[in-house]
Design a protein around this motif. Structure first.
Motif, PDB file in Angstrom:
ATOM      1  N   SER A  84      78.797  45.308  40.698  1.00  0.00           N
ATOM      2  CA  SER A  84      79.837  45.607  39.708  1.00  0.00           C
ATOM      3  C   SER A  84      80.513  46.941  39.987  1.00  0.00           C
ATOM      4  O   SER A  84      81.573  47.232  39.436  1.00  0.00           O
ATOM      5  N   VAL A  85      79.891  47.775  40.856  1.00  0.00           N
ATOM      6  CA  VAL A  85      80.472  49.091  41.153  1.00  0.00           C
ATOM      7  C   VAL A  85      80.736  49.292  42.638  1.00  0.00           C
ATOM      8  O   VAL A  85      81.240  50.347  43.043  1.00  0.00           O
ATOM      9  N   GLY A  86      80.391  48.334  43.468  1.00  0.00           N
ATOM     10  CA  GLY A  86      80.586  48.483  44.908  1.00  0.00           C
ATOM     11  C   GLY A  86      80.212  47.195  45.619  1.00  0.00           C
ATOM     12  O   GLY A  86      80.211  46.119  45.011  1.00  0.00           O
ATOM     13  N   ARG A  87      79.901  47.301  46.892  1.00  0.00           N
ATOM     14  CA  ARG A  87      79.564  46.123  47.683  1.00  0.00           C
ATOM     15  C   ARG A  87      78.239  46.344  48.418  1.00  0.00           C
ATOM     16  O   ARG A  87      78.098  47.263  49.212  1.00  0.00           O
ATOM     17  N   THR A  88      77.271  45.479  48.128  1.00  0.00           N
ATOM     18  CA  THR A  88      76.011  45.472  48.845  1.00  0.00           C
ATOM     19  C   THR A  88      75.549  44.019  48.946  1.00  0.00           C
ATOM     20  O   THR A  88      76.205  43.115  48.441  1.00  0.00           O
ATOM     21  N   LYS A  89      74.430  43.776  49.585  1.00  0.00           N
ATOM     22  CA  LYS A  89      73.945  42.405  49.787  1.00  0.00           C
ATOM     23  C   LYS A  89      72.431  42.391  49.755  1.00  0.00           C
ATOM     24  O   LYS A  89      71.777  43.444  49.743  1.00  0.00           O
ATOM     25  N   GLU A  90      71.871  41.186  49.751  1.00  0.00           N
ATOM     26  CA  GLU A  90      70.420  41.045  49.598  1.00  0.00           C
ATOM     27  C   GLU A  90      69.638  41.785  50.659  1.00  0.00           C
ATOM     28  O   GLU A  90      68.648  42.459  50.358  1.00  0.00           O
ATOM     29  N   ASP A  91      70.064  41.659  51.921  1.00  0.00           N
ATOM     30  CA  ASP A  91      69.293  42.298  52.988  1.00  0.00           C
ATOM     31  C   ASP A  91      69.504  43.812  53.048  1.00  0.00           C
ATOM     32  O   ASP A  91      68.933  44.495  53.897  1.00  0.00           O
ATOM     33  N   ALA A  92      70.345  44.365  52.148  1.00  0.00           N
ATOM     34  CA  ALA A  92      70.521  45.818  52.055  1.00  0.00           C
ATOM     35  C   ALA A  92      69.714  46.389  50.893  1.00  0.00           C
ATOM     36  O   ALA A  92      69.855  47.557  50.554  1.00  0.00           O
ATOM     37  N   GLN A 152      81.216  56.550  48.909  1.00  0.00           N
ATOM     38  CA  GLN A 152      81.899  56.583  47.614  1.00  0.00           C
ATOM     39  C   GLN A 152      81.313  55.552  46.649  1.00  0.00           C
ATOM     40  O   GLN A 152      81.168  55.805  45.451  1.00  0.00           O
ATOM     41  N   GLN A 153      80.955  54.372  47.180  1.00  0.00           N
ATOM     42  CA  GLN A 153      80.357  53.353  46.334  1.00  0.00           C
ATOM     43  C   GLN A 153      78.974  53.781  45.844  1.00  0.00           C
ATOM     44  O   GLN A 153      78.593  53.494  44.705  1.00  0.00           O
ATOM     45  N   ALA A 175      77.780  54.177  41.932  1.00  0.00           N
ATOM     46  CA  ALA A 175      76.575  53.564  41.374  1.00  0.00           C
ATOM     47  C   ALA A 175      75.779  54.576  40.553  1.00  0.00           C
ATOM     48  O   ALA A 175      75.284  54.262  39.466  1.00  0.00           O
ATOM     49  N   THR A 176      75.656  55.806  41.059  1.00  0.00           N
ATOM     50  CA  THR A 176      74.900  56.816  40.317  1.00  0.00           C
ATOM     51  C   THR A 176      75.592  57.191  39.010  1.00  0.00           C
ATOM     52  O   THR A 176      74.929  57.464  38.006  1.00  0.00           O
ATOM     53  N   LYS A 177      76.913  57.182  39.011  1.00  0.00           N
ATOM     54  CA  LYS A 177      77.657  57.569  37.807  1.00  0.00           C
ATOM     55  C   LYS A 177      77.714  56.446  36.778  1.00  0.00           C
ATOM     56  O   LYS A 177      77.627  56.689  35.573  1.00  0.00           O
ATOM     57  N   LYS A 178      77.844  55.201  37.237  1.00  0.00           N
ATOM     58  CA  LYS A 178      78.111  54.106  36.299  1.00  0.00           C
ATOM     59  C   LYS A 178      76.884  53.283  35.943  1.00  0.00           C
ATOM     60  O   LYS A 178      76.860  52.637  34.897  1.00  0.00           O
TER      61      LYS A 178
END
Length: 365
Positions: free
Chosen positions: A67-75, A98-99, A103-106
């Motif tokens: 919801s705040v950036g882009r990541t995936k299961e294997d990350a 930046q993402q 994440a830390t802020k939101k």
């Protein structure tokens, strides 16, 4: 005579390490610890689950993380203990630094479910603050400040004479007065340089807003103490919701957000509008200014000054919704307090020029 192994000197045909210049290789390929890890965050506060439930938890967590950036299961790395149970935390790699900051802020302090609240920190921060000597091995409980009762923000309703208040901005001075029917106004407070632009009451008279280069400040109570700072730099216009729960701020100049800003996130960077929660002083969502219709230059080639429609965001009477118009095209309605687009789509209305909510408070189920 060509050299052979027998008569080859110890340094023949080679150079010592001190003589070789590795500076260009170090410049191009040396990995600095913070730069290598600044896309990682550490998520604490996760439920502890057995190995067979780990994949389900990762997928559930992934919705929140994306919801705040882009990541995936294997990350997402979620370690297990010697009993094959997750340990309540995970390491997550985002696509960009930046993402990770977003994440830390939101996400920090937000609920994952009814029993678990996320704690999100940058991995580099944990490394920096957790070095030897920076964290005391012995636990010391935090010192709690004594409760201090705050002044009642609607104290003026108890005036025995039932008088109204008014504010006057004259020269460098801002004064608040009791309005008297026959006599001159009675001064309550007078302050020099209280604002840098203008002052504005909230609709119910609870707050007085003052405008400054670094943002908006809200004042209230019988001593007119500062209640909140709203850090929208170089803000030009403000608008309260009818019940004073929310505040819209706008600046002609797009916002520039510093990486270490304690309130604004990169979501606000480059935006012009911010919708704020007045009770917490935190931003809910930000927007850019729409391009205004019409020619940009007059017949003499001079730039045309276009008047921005204000208020740009209009509130329903019960503050459940706020709507924004795109001139000639559509209305976008957002549901509060989450500020999500209603039905995930704007209402297309060709040729629309203006709109208003009904002033009556609806009875919603």
């Amino acid at each position: 005579m060509s050299p052979s192994f027998d008569n080859l000197t110890e340094d023949h045909g080679s150079e010592s390490e001190e003589e070789l210049d590795f500076s260009d290789l170090r410049e191009n390929y040396d990995v600095r610890m913070e730069e290598g890890l600044d896309t990682f965050v550490v998520i604490d506060g996760l439920p502890k689950v057995p190995q067979e439930s780990k994949q389900k938890l990762v997928k559930f967590l992934l919705k929140k993380l994306n919801s705040v950036g882009r990541t995936k299961e294997d990350a997402i790395f979620m370690p297990l203990d010697d009993k094959n149970m997750s340990e309540g935390f995970a390491f997550v790699e985002y696509a960009t630094p930046q993402q990770a900051i977003e994440a830390t802020k939101k996400l920090h302090g937000t609920p994952l479910d009814k029993k678990h609240t996320l704690a999100v920190n940058k991995l580099t921060d944990i490394e920096r603050y957790g070095r030897e000597g920076r964290v005391n091995d012995e636990y010391h409980p935090p010192e709690l400040e004594d409760f201090q009762e705050r002044e009642h923000l609607r104290w003026w309703l108890g005036d025995p004479n039932g008088r109204d208040q008014m504010v006057m901005h004259r020269g460098d001075s801002v004064g608040i007065f009791w309005n008297k029917k026959k006599d001159n106004p009675e001064n309550i407070i007078d302050r020099l340089q209280w604002t840098e632009m203008f002052v504005q009451w909230s609709p119910l008279g609870t707050y007085l807003a003052t405008m400054h280069a670094r943002g908006v400040q809200l004042w209230g109570g019988p001593n007119w103490q500062r209640i909140h700072r709203i850090p929208h730099p170089v803000c030009n216009l403000i608008d309260f919701s009818p019940g004073e729960k929310y505040l819209t701020t706008w600046s002609f100049k797009p916002i520039e957000v510093a990486e270490d800003d304690p309130v604004l996130s990169m979501d606000e960077d480059g935006k012009n509008y911010i919708i704020w929660d007045v009770a917490t002083g935190k931003p809910l969502r930000s927007f850019q200014t729409h391009d205004l219709p019409g020619p940009t230059e007059d017949e003499n080639g001079q730039p045309v000054k276009k008047k921005i429609p204000w208020p740009a965001f209009k509130w329903s009477a019960d503050e459940k919704y706020v709507a924004r118009m795109l001139d000639g095209q559509s209305i976008s309605i957002y549901e509060l307090p989450r500020m999500v687009l209603l039905d995930k789509t704007s209402i297309k209305i060709e040729g629309i020029r203006d709109f208003e909510w009904s002033p009556a408070t609806p009875q919603r189920e």
